[in-house]
Design a protein around this motif. Structure first.
Motif, short mmCIF file in Angstrom:
data_model
loop_
_atom_site.label_atom_id
_atom_site.label_comp_id
_atom_site.label_asym_id
_atom_site.label_seq_id
_atom_site.Cartn_x
_atom_site.Cartn_y
_atom_site.Cartn_z
N UNK A 23 75.68 16.10 20.15
CA UNK A 23 76.69 15.11 19.75
C UNK A 23 76.11 13.70 19.84
N UNK A 24 75.39 13.44 20.94
CA UNK A 24 74.87 12.09 21.17
C UNK A 24 73.76 11.75 20.16
N UNK A 25 72.96 12.75 19.82
CA UNK A 25 71.92 12.54 18.79
C UNK A 25 72.59 12.27 17.45
N UNK A 50 80.28 21.04 15.34
CA UNK A 50 80.48 19.76 16.02
C UNK A 50 79.90 18.58 15.25
N UNK A 51 78.84 18.82 14.46
CA UNK A 51 78.17 17.71 13.78
C UNK A 51 78.59 17.59 12.31
N UNK A 52 79.54 18.44 11.88
CA UNK A 52 80.01 18.33 10.49
C UNK A 52 80.50 16.91 10.25
N UNK A 227 59.45 18.01 16.82
CA UNK A 227 59.39 17.65 18.23
C UNK A 227 59.98 18.76 19.08
N UNK A 228 59.24 19.22 20.06
CA UNK A 228 59.75 20.25 20.96
C UNK A 228 60.43 19.62 22.18
N UNK A 229 59.67 19.53 23.27
CA UNK A 229 60.22 19.09 24.55
C UNK A 229 61.03 17.80 24.49
N UNK A 230 60.55 16.82 23.71
CA UNK A 230 61.23 15.52 23.68
C UNK A 230 62.46 15.52 22.77
N UNK A 231 62.83 16.70 22.22
CA UNK A 231 64.06 16.75 21.42
C UNK A 231 65.24 17.30 22.21
N UNK A 232 64.98 17.68 23.46
CA UNK A 232 66.03 18.38 24.23
C UNK A 232 67.12 17.46 24.76
N UNK A 233 66.81 16.18 24.85
CA UNK A 233 67.84 15.23 25.30
C UNK A 233 67.93 14.07 24.31
N UNK A 234 69.13 13.54 24.21
CA UNK A 234 69.35 12.39 23.33
C UNK A 234 68.50 11.20 23.80
N UNK A 235 68.39 11.02 25.10
CA UNK A 235 67.63 9.88 25.62
C UNK A 235 66.18 9.91 25.13
N UNK A 236 65.60 11.09 25.02
CA UNK A 236 64.21 11.19 24.57
C UNK A 236 64.08 11.22 23.05
N UNK A 237 65.07 11.80 22.35
CA UNK A 237 64.92 11.99 20.90
C UNK A 237 65.33 10.75 20.11
N UNK A 238 66.33 10.03 20.59
CA UNK A 238 66.81 8.86 19.83
C UNK A 238 65.69 7.83 19.58
N UNK A 239 64.86 7.49 20.59
CA UNK A 239 63.77 6.53 20.30
C UNK A 239 62.77 7.05 19.26
N UNK A 240 62.59 8.37 19.18
CA UNK A 240 61.69 8.93 18.16
C UNK A 240 62.31 8.73 16.78
#
Ligand code: PGA
Length: 247
Positions: A23-25, A50-52, A227-240
């Motif tokens: 949701x956050x992503x 949820x993302x529709x 992206x694997x590991x860094x896609x698991x949380x919004x905090x890590x994926x949003x900057x990417x």
């Protein structure tokens, strides 16, 4: 679909309680990029629901090559599409290794995925031993020519270059290595698809994170990341996602 692609591969990670990360992503997708999260199969339907209506797309991590039938435990491309997926990762090195997927299996899966209306995210990449032996370029070209032909739909195709030695290791390929390989992949695709090959998104994968993303996205012929590991949380994926939008 924008050609700049930020795709997340959750692999075998994520429970229902992790859906708020998606949701956050979804709430933070910058304009000008396509963002995609591929959660485990059981989370595809709830994530898509949820993302529709948001800019985030949902994908699967594999599918069977048959449309349906007596294949206990398997999931078809149509089932992914029915659950709300827009894409599917195919040929990931972990599946080539753990499930023994061959180039022929992957070719059949790409065909099934595209027939079902899914974007195929086709993964290629060499082992450390293959690179050390000086065969990385030839190996990746062989993987491409073994799995793709002119009958594939170039509009429903992305290619992800993921050197096996860079996946989950914290080691990334250097910009020189990435640029060399991506130019080689583009040329190999041009040999199959002609000018349309220019429009096929080429993703880099292997320990991409918020710190190294901008340098990777600056390489020629890099249109995004898997992206694997860094896609698991919004905090890590949003900057990417933001680094890609700014590239
Ligand atoms: P990683 O995985 O980002 O955790 O290295 C990438 C992938 O395997 O798709």
């Amino acid at each position: 679909m924008a050609k700049k692609i930020a795709a997340g591969n959750w692999k075998m990670n994520g429970l229902m309680g992790d859906l708020p990360q998606i949701d956050a992503i979804a709430a933070a997708v910058p304009t000008g990029i396509t963002a995609l999260i591929c959660p485990p199969a059981l989370l595809v339907a709830p994530a898509a629901a949820r993302t529709a209506g948001t800019a985030l797309r949902i994908g699967g991590q594999t599918c069977h090559s048959a449309a349906k039938g007596a294949h206990t435990g398997e999931i078809s491309a149509n089932m992914l599409r029915d659950a709300g997926a827009d894409a599917v990762i195919l040929g990931h090195s972990e599946r080539r290794q753990d499930q023994g997927e061959t180039d022929a299996d992957i070719a059949a899966k790409i065909s099934a995925a595209q027939s079902a209306g899914l974007q195929a995210i086709f993964c290629v990449g060499e082992s450390e031993a293959t690179r050390d032996a000086g065969h990385a370029l030839a190996h990746v070209a062989d993987q491409i020519t073994a799995a793709l032909n002119a009958n594939c739909d170039a509009q429903q195709l992305m290619v992800a270059y993921e050197p096996i030695w860079a996946i989950g290791t914290g080691k990334t390929a250097t910009p020189v290595q990435i640029s060399e390989m991506h130019a080689h992949i583009r040329a190999t695709l041009a040999g199959i698809f002609g000018d349309t090959a220019q429009d096929i998104p080429l993703l880099y994968g292997g320990s991409v994170n918020a710190t190294n993303a901008a340098e990777i996205f600056a390489c020629p012929n890099v249109d995004g990341a898997l992206v694997g590991g860094a896609s698991l949380t919004a905090d890590n994926f949003i900057p990417i996602m933001q680094a890609l939008a700014a590239a």
